[in-house]
Write an enzyme that holds these catalytic residues in place. Structure first.
Site, PDB file in Angstrom:
ATOM      1  N   HIS A 195      29.342  47.703  51.660  1.00  0.00           N
ATOM      2  CA  HIS A 195      29.545  46.664  50.645  1.00  0.00           C
ATOM      3  C   HIS A 195      28.574  45.529  50.907  1.00  0.00           C
ATOM      4  O   HIS A 195      28.308  45.202  52.068  1.00  0.00           O
ATOM      5  CB  HIS A 195      30.987  46.124  50.721  1.00  0.00           C
TER       6      HIS A 195
ATOM      7  N   GLU B 176      36.603  51.212  46.732  1.00  0.00           N
ATOM      8  CA  GLU B 176      36.591  52.412  45.898  1.00  0.00           C
ATOM      9  C   GLU B 176      37.207  53.621  46.601  1.00  0.00           C
ATOM     10  O   GLU B 176      37.703  54.522  45.927  1.00  0.00           O
ATOM     11  CB  GLU B 176      35.149  52.755  45.480  1.00  0.00           C
TER      12      GLU B 176
HETATM   13  N1  ACO Z   1      26.403  55.700  52.944  1.00  0.00           N
HETATM   14  C1  ACO Z   1      25.272  55.889  53.650  1.00  0.00           C
HETATM   15  N2  ACO Z   1      24.346  54.927  53.853  1.00  0.00           N
HETATM   16  C2  ACO Z   1      24.576  53.732  53.310  1.00  0.00           C
HETATM   17  C3  ACO Z   1      25.758  53.454  52.570  1.00  0.00           C
HETATM   18  C4  ACO Z   1      26.682  54.496  52.397  1.00  0.00           C
HETATM   19  N3  ACO Z   1      27.801  54.321  51.684  1.00  0.00           N
HETATM   20  N4  ACO Z   1      25.725  52.178  52.156  1.00  0.00           N
HETATM   21  C5  ACO Z   1      24.573  51.655  52.602  1.00  0.00           C
HETATM   22  N5  ACO Z   1      23.878  52.597  53.311  1.00  0.00           N
HETATM   23  C6  ACO Z   1      22.577  52.437  53.939  1.00  0.00           C
HETATM   24  C7  ACO Z   1      21.496  52.483  52.856  1.00  0.00           C
HETATM   25  O1  ACO Z   1      21.019  53.785  52.659  1.00  0.00           O
HETATM   26  C8  ACO Z   1      20.448  51.570  53.426  1.00  0.00           C
HETATM   27  O2  ACO Z   1      19.652  52.314  54.329  1.00  0.00           O
HETATM   28  P1  ACO Z   1      18.064  52.090  54.444  1.00  0.00           P
HETATM   29  O3  ACO Z   1      17.928  50.663  54.910  1.00  0.00           O
HETATM   30  O4  ACO Z   1      17.628  53.114  55.410  1.00  0.00           O
HETATM   31  O5  ACO Z   1      17.534  52.297  53.046  1.00  0.00           O
HETATM   32  C9  ACO Z   1      21.226  50.541  54.218  1.00  0.00           C
HETATM   33  O6  ACO Z   1      22.502  51.135  54.532  1.00  0.00           O
HETATM   34  C10 ACO Z   1      21.471  49.262  53.440  1.00  0.00           C
HETATM   35  O7  ACO Z   1      21.930  49.608  52.156  1.00  0.00           O
HETATM   36  P2  ACO Z   1      21.689  48.709  50.885  1.00  0.00           P
HETATM   37  O8  ACO Z   1      21.758  49.563  49.668  1.00  0.00           O
HETATM   38  O9  ACO Z   1      20.491  47.860  51.065  1.00  0.00           O
HETATM   39  O10 ACO Z   1      22.952  47.764  50.964  1.00  0.00           O
HETATM   40  P3  ACO Z   1      23.518  46.955  49.767  1.00  0.00           P
HETATM   41  O11 ACO Z   1      24.223  45.778  50.304  1.00  0.00           O
HETATM   42  O12 ACO Z   1      22.446  46.704  48.772  1.00  0.00           O
HETATM   43  O13 ACO Z   1      24.500  48.010  49.102  1.00  0.00           O
HETATM   44  C11 ACO Z   1      26.320  49.243  48.341  1.00  0.00           C
HETATM   45  C12 ACO Z   1      25.863  47.922  48.997  1.00  0.00           C
HETATM   46  C13 ACO Z   1      25.535  49.439  47.057  1.00  0.00           C
HETATM   47  C14 ACO Z   1      27.797  49.128  47.988  1.00  0.00           C
HETATM   48  C15 ACO Z   1      26.073  50.428  49.306  1.00  0.00           C
HETATM   49  O14 ACO Z   1      26.791  50.228  50.504  1.00  0.00           O
HETATM   50  C16 ACO Z   1      26.401  51.778  48.685  1.00  0.00           C
HETATM   51  O15 ACO Z   1      25.558  52.355  48.005  1.00  0.00           O
HETATM   52  N6  ACO Z   1      27.663  52.305  48.905  1.00  0.00           N
HETATM   53  C17 ACO Z   1      28.054  53.560  48.300  1.00  0.00           C
HETATM   54  C18 ACO Z   1      28.459  53.345  46.831  1.00  0.00           C
HETATM   55  C19 ACO Z   1      29.774  52.626  46.683  1.00  0.00           C
HETATM   56  O16 ACO Z   1      30.728  52.857  47.394  1.00  0.00           O
HETATM   57  N7  ACO Z   1      29.794  51.700  45.680  1.00  0.00           N
HETATM   58  C20 ACO Z   1      30.962  50.870  45.390  1.00  0.00           C
HETATM   59  C21 ACO Z   1      30.795  49.505  45.949  1.00  0.00           C
HETATM   60  S1  ACO Z   1      32.259  48.528  45.799  1.00  0.00           S
HETATM   61  C22 ACO Z   1      32.188  47.805  44.259  1.00  0.00           C
HETATM   62  O17 ACO Z   1      31.158  47.465  43.743  1.00  0.00           O
HETATM   63  C23 ACO Z   1      33.443  47.580  43.540  1.00  0.00           C
END
Ligand code: ACO
Length: 375
Positions: A259, A313
């Site tokens: 998150h 989620e």
């Molecule tokens: N699984 C695996 N790796 C992950 C996950 C995950 N769930 N979340 C983040 N990472 C990794 C990314 O791949 C990234 O790696 P990198 O630096 O090698 O590219 C790193 O951690 C940072 O991720 P970002 O996308 O920069 O983090 P951000 O804060 O932008 O993203 C997000 C937050 C979009 C929620 C992300 O954690 C994600 O994609 N989660 C899965 C989707 C999800 O559950 N969405 C619902 C969110 S809750 C809501 O909005 C109500």
């Protein structure tokens, strides 16, 4: 190739403060969430969705007469006028429910919405959105629309309109908690989209259309049905570790984890886990427990610096399953709950409005190129 962000730019606006808000406190480091000073645990235990809607809009909880008045107001607005019934029935049956809702909110906007947004417009949005969604879902199944039941509250009516029968106490409690906990969440992507639209002095329905468009994506509200798909794909608790490792090896994101704001467990996930423990089918709950354990272990091992924990989620998906909702209703249901927060933010934005118009660092070619003559 992704270009390097310029020195001044913050990728994804991370940690950028875009304004002041008195609605919701998201405490990302400690895993706290409070609306108008009330922790969500307190609200989940004692409030109804209607009470939370009033709290978000007015700043204080309703008195008993105020709650009764709001309940009456929502009941009268829940009934769809003929024009909206026709609009719902005219949509292509294969349109996914979230997109149907987005289109119908757009249709609503031509009727009674203007600038500045008002509480009455907010009640209109909150009350009519479930009726519209339920109508298209029933039509898709070849079932006749059901008239709202004035005896039932907002969340019970949603289930009634969808399923054509009064919900069980267990399903209702699960979904009421879901609506309360999803009602608002600070400057999330859909709320930000809505506030940008409102800042141009556009109307609440237009802002809600933008918000619905933003909510659709899996990085925001589109994840919970994918959590259910993931649980199905894992299938057996004994497979969880192997499945999770293989997914991460393929560089996939695990839905329901990570998150932007929370660097610890999402407080909503904690509450939903307890709701699911009671309401979910026990074998499904045991599977989810094992998938969560394996995912947290693998993410902690592979990416300790990212501090990736369970988000809303993951357990939210189990709560929606337990309420008897189909997967393509998960994100639309999230949207129905969030209409409360969107309205509160629209009113707050309009109360002290200035056009939201950020800047960008130009990284294109140097100026002074000459156009090829004869081309
Ligand atoms: N699984 C695996 N790796 C992950 C996950 C995950 N769930 N979340 C983040 N990472 C990794 C990314 O791949 C990234 O790696 P990198 O630096 O090698 O590219 C790193 O951690 C940072 O991720 P970002 O996308 O920069 O983090 P951000 O804060 O932008 O993203 C997000 C937050 C979009 C929620 C992300 O954690 C994600 O994609 N989660 C899965 C989707 C999800 O559950 N969405 C619902 C969110 S809750 C809501 O909005 C109500």
């Amino acid at each position: 190739m992704v270009p390097e962000p310029s020195a001044r730019a913050r990728s994804g606006l991370e940690d950028v403060v875009v304004g002041d808000s008195a609605i919701t406190l998201v405490a990302g480091e400690t895993g706290g969430l409070a609306y108008r000073g009330f922790e969500i645990g307190e609200l989940a235990r004692h409030a109804s969705f209607e009470g939370v809607l009033y709290l978000l809009l007015e700043g204080d909880p309703p008195t008993t007469p105020q709650l009764a008045e709001l309940t009456r107001e929502l009941a009268s607005r829940r009934v769809l006028p003929i024009a909206l019934q026709r609009a719902a029935d005219a949509l292509p049956a294969e349109l996914p429910p979230l997109e149907a809702l987005r289109s119908l909110v757009s249709t609503m906007g031509t009727r009674s919405f203007g600038y500045p947004p008002t509480r009455a417009q907010g009640y209109e949005l909150v009350a009519k959105a479930p009726s519209l969604l339920a109508r298209v879902v029933r039509r898709r199944k070849g079932a006749a629309a059901v008239a709202p039941d004035p005896e039932l509250g907002h969340v019970a009516n949603y289930l009634y309109l969808l399923q054509g029968r009064r919900p069980t106490e267990r399903a209702l409690r699960a979904l009421e908690t879901y609506f309360i906990l999803l009602a608002d969440h600070g400057m999330n992507a859909s709320t930000f989209a809505l506030r940008v639209v409102l800042s141009t002095q556009s109307d609440l329905a237009s802002g809600a259309v933008a918000a619905l468009a933003a909510l659709k994506g899996p990085l925001h509200g589109g994840a919970p049905s994918k959590v259910s798909d993931m649980l199905d794909a894992v299938g057996d608790p004994g497979e969880a570790e192997r499945w999770i490792d293989a997914a991460l090896e393929r560089k996939e994101r695990l839905m329901g984890f990570g998150h932007r704001a929370y660097k610890t467990e999402d407080p909503r996930a904690r509450i939903f886990k307890e709701v699911a423990r009671v309401a979910a089918e026990p074998r499904r709950f045991a599977l989810a427990l094992e998938v969560e354990r394996a995912a947290l272990a693998a993410l902690g091992r592979r990416r300790p610096e990212q501090r990736l924990y369970t988000n809303v989620e993951f357990w939210g998906a189990l709560v929606l399953e337990a309420a008897g909702l189909e997967r393509d209703l998960f994100t639309p249901t999230f949207a129905l709950a969030r209409t409360a927060g969107w309205t509160a933010h629209a009113l707050e934005q309009a109360g002290a409005n200035r056009l939201i118009r950020p800047d960008v660092d130009y990284t294109g070619p140097a100026v002074g190129r000459t156009w090829p003559t004869g081309a």
